[in-house]
Scaffold this motif. Structure first.
Motif, short mmCIF file in Angstrom:
data_model
loop_
_atom_site.label_atom_id
_atom_site.label_comp_id
_atom_site.label_asym_id
_atom_site.label_seq_id
_atom_site.Cartn_x
_atom_site.Cartn_y
_atom_site.Cartn_z
N PRO A 23 0.86 -1.20 0.00
CA PRO A 23 0.00 0.00 0.00
C PRO A 23 0.89 1.24 0.00
O PRO A 23 1.88 1.29 0.73
CB PRO A 23 -0.75 -0.13 1.33
N MET A 24 0.55 2.23 -0.81
CA MET A 24 1.36 3.46 -0.87
C MET A 24 0.40 4.63 -1.06
O MET A 24 -0.07 4.88 -2.17
CB MET A 24 2.37 3.39 -2.02
N ALA A 25 0.13 5.34 0.04
CA ALA A 25 -0.77 6.48 -0.04
C ALA A 25 -0.26 7.46 -1.08
O ALA A 25 0.92 7.78 -1.11
CB ALA A 25 -0.86 7.15 1.33
N ASN A 73 -5.22 -0.18 3.21
CA ASN A 73 -4.31 0.14 4.32
C ASN A 73 -4.61 1.51 4.91
O ASN A 73 -4.86 2.47 4.19
CB ASN A 73 -2.87 0.10 3.77
N HIS A 137 -0.80 0.74 9.70
CA HIS A 137 0.55 1.31 9.75
C HIS A 137 0.61 2.26 10.94
O HIS A 137 -0.41 2.87 11.28
CB HIS A 137 0.80 2.08 8.45
N GLN A 180 8.87 -4.66 8.67
CA GLN A 180 9.36 -3.55 7.83
C GLN A 180 10.77 -3.16 8.26
O GLN A 180 10.99 -2.57 9.32
CB GLN A 180 8.43 -2.34 7.94
N ALA A 184 13.30 0.05 4.02
CA ALA A 184 12.03 0.25 3.33
C ALA A 184 11.78 1.70 2.92
O ALA A 184 12.13 2.63 3.63
CB ALA A 184 10.88 -0.22 4.22
N GLY A 185 11.13 1.86 1.78
CA GLY A 185 10.68 3.17 1.33
C GLY A 185 9.43 3.58 2.10
O GLY A 185 8.70 2.73 2.60
N GLY A 222 13.48 -2.96 0.75
CA GLY A 222 14.65 -3.19 -0.10
C GLY A 222 14.52 -4.37 -1.04
O GLY A 222 15.49 -4.74 -1.69
N GLN A 241 6.57 -8.06 0.64
CA GLN A 241 5.80 -6.86 0.29
C GLN A 241 6.74 -5.85 -0.35
O GLN A 241 7.70 -5.42 0.28
CB GLN A 241 5.13 -6.28 1.54
N GLY A 243 7.21 -2.17 -2.27
CA GLY A 243 6.61 -0.87 -2.55
C GLY A 243 7.31 -0.18 -3.71
O GLY A 243 6.76 -0.03 -4.80
N THR A 244 8.57 0.22 -3.48
CA THR A 244 9.34 0.98 -4.48
C THR A 244 9.29 0.31 -5.86
O THR A 244 9.19 1.00 -6.88
CB THR A 244 10.80 1.10 -4.00
C1 LIG Z 1 5.83 5.78 -2.14
C2 LIG Z 1 5.57 4.94 -0.92
C3 LIG Z 1 4.43 5.18 -0.16
C4 LIG Z 1 4.15 4.35 0.95
N1 LIG Z 1 2.97 4.54 1.62
C5 LIG Z 1 2.60 3.63 2.57
C6 LIG Z 1 1.30 3.66 3.13
O1 LIG Z 1 0.45 4.48 2.77
N2 LIG Z 1 0.99 2.73 4.06
C7 LIG Z 1 1.88 1.76 4.45
O2 LIG Z 1 1.55 0.92 5.29
N3 LIG Z 1 3.12 1.71 3.94
C8 LIG Z 1 3.48 2.61 2.99
N4 LIG Z 1 4.74 2.51 2.42
C9 LIG Z 1 5.66 1.47 2.90
C10 LIG Z 1 5.38 0.13 2.22
O3 LIG Z 1 4.22 -0.46 2.76
C11 LIG Z 1 6.52 -0.88 2.42
O4 LIG Z 1 6.82 -1.04 3.78
C12 LIG Z 1 7.79 -0.45 1.71
O5 LIG Z 1 7.49 0.08 0.44
C13 LIG Z 1 8.72 -1.63 1.55
O6 LIG Z 1 9.99 -1.19 1.14
P1 LIG Z 1 10.44 -0.99 -0.39
O7 LIG Z 1 9.83 0.30 -0.80
O8 LIG Z 1 11.91 -0.96 -0.30
O9 LIG Z 1 9.87 -2.15 -1.17
C14 LIG Z 1 5.05 3.32 1.32
C15 LIG Z 1 6.20 3.13 0.56
C16 LIG Z 1 6.46 3.89 -0.54
C17 LIG Z 1 7.70 3.61 -1.36
#
Ligand SMILES: Cc1cc2nc3c(=O)[nH]c(=O)nc-3n(C[C@H](O)[C@H](O)[C@H](O)COP(=O)(O)O)c2cc1C
Length: 364
Positions: A23-25, A73, A137, A180, A184-185, A222, A241, A243-244
């Motif tokens: 999930p990425m708001a 999320n 979160h 996490q 993580a991003g 990562g 999981q 995100g990036t």
């Molecule tokens: C652009 C972006 C927005 C994110 N927004 C949320 C969010 O709204 N809710 C949440 O639980 N995690 C959020 N995350 C964290 C991700 O759930 C996850 O922990 C993370 O992306 C994993 O690391 P990675 O980006 O290296 O894959 C976000 C990550 C990114 C990159």
């Protein structure tokens, strides 16, 4: 030789591959969640920054694009504590930068979105719409909200950055824990932003949680390709999981500047609280530098600081400058590839199989 990689969690959620599109708001869209779900992963909508009404529409729009399960999320942060003096000092610190772009800082800043811990309308949307999964979160909602969601048959997940947070999530009756790592991003899911942060990496945290918990663990942070997913599974995680890895998909809401920055193989990330008021990892930029400066005043509480950050970004962006944007990304940013979500999930699954096959080969 193609092998289907199965885990109990993936089977429970009806996935054909143990991959979760994070999930990425502000970045996830119905099109992204649906394309990920249609490819056999768990798609997710980040609705933490939406109103209940907007979340209801996003869920309906996603359902129109997929029959498969997906998650939603929300943020469970402690509601912001306003401090007029801290907010005024922060705005006056940023004022010269606003003026560089022909703008003035806003007269006041405030809480730009509601925590799920006090958002009854959002709870009602989930009880009406019953998404397959709801994840939390920044902590957890209270017992009655958790019970209501469970009674509605919704699978629940909570994000942990430490063993202590993970045990609290399990204790609360949540079905799975997202480990996490510091790589993580996005925002760190820490429950209490004032507490000492152990900064555990994904590898150590995942292994610690797999050893300590009864519930399934999902690794996050990562992970950008099938080799990373194979590593997570080798540690005992039941899914990864990412995100990036999904930000550059054409279905995401990322703007052109964010996509261009991620396409740079030299992309560098850093952890900052200057953009939103809570620690988060993103592509290194000028607002982070301002937060690191020796004369930087205290940053207002989350998400009040985000109100200022977003206003500064809007002023700069209006003049073609994206150096103040919240471009959240993990340490693997340099491994980004711009593929449609369905193709990305297929590539990740194929790489996962190859990696597992390769590891078996090492065993002779
Ligand atoms: C652009 C972006 C927005 C994110 N927004 C949320 C969010 O709204 N809710 C949440 O639980 N995690 C959020 N995350 C964290 C991700 O759930 C996850 O922990 C993370 O992306 C994993 O690391 P990675 O980006 O290296 O894959 C976000 C990550 C990114 C990159």
């Amino acid at each position: 030789m193609s092998v289907q990689v199965r885990t109990p969690l993936a089977e429970r959620l009806g996935l054909s591959t143990p991959i979760i599109q994070a999930p990425m708001a502000g970045v996830t869209t119905p099109a992204l969640a649906a394309a990920s779900a249609n490819a056999g992963a768990l798609g997710f909508l980040g609705v933490g920054a939406m109103t209940a009404q907007a979340a209801r529409k996003a869920i309906a729009d996603t359902r129109a694009l997929t029959q498969r399960p997906f998650g939603v999320n929300v943020f469970c942060h402690r509601p912001a504590v306003a401090n007029a003096a801290v907010q005024a000092a922060w705005l006056s610190y940023l004022a010269p930068v606003f003026r560089e772009f022909g703008a003035e800082p806003p007269a006041t800043i405030g809480e730009i979105y509601t925590s799920f811990v006090q958002d009854d309308a959002m709870l009602q949307v989930f009880l009406d719409e019953r998404p397959a999964v709801v994840s939390f979160h920044f902590g957890l909602p209270d017992e009655s909200r958790i019970r209501a969601l469970r009674d509605a048959g919704i699978f629940l997940m909570g994000c942990a950055t430490s063993v202590d947070e993970a045990l609290r999530i399990q204790q609360a009756g949540i079905d799975a824990v997202v480990a996490q790592g510091y790589e993580a991003g996005g925002h760190r899911g820490v429950f209490d932003p004032r507490a000492r942060d152990e900064r555990l990496g994904t590898l150590a945290l995942t292994r610690l949680l797999v050893r300590r918990l009864e519930v399934p663990v999902v690794a996050a942070g990562g992970i950008m390709d099938g080799a990373g997913i194979a590593a997570a599974l080798a540690l005992g995680a039941q899914a990864a999981q990412l995100g990036t890895a999904f930000v550059s998909c054409p279905e995401s809401a990322a703007d052109t500047a964010f996509r261009a920055a991620l396409a740079d193989p030299k992309a560098v990330t850093a952890m900052t609280d200057a953009i939103s008021g809570r620690r988060a990892r993103g592509l290194y930029n000028r607002l982070m530098r301002l937060g690191e400066a020796h004369d930087s005043p205290a940053v207002p509480d989350y998400p009040i600081a985000y109100d200022a950050g977003k206003a500064l970004n809007a002023a700069a962006k209006a003049r073609g400058n994206s150096d103040f944007a919240a471009q959240w990304a993990g340490q693997g940013a340099g491994l980004s590839r711009a593929l449609p979500a369905g193709e990305l999930v297929a590539a990740l699954s194929a790489e996962l199989e190859q990696s597992l096959h390769g590891l078996r080969g090492l065993a002779g």
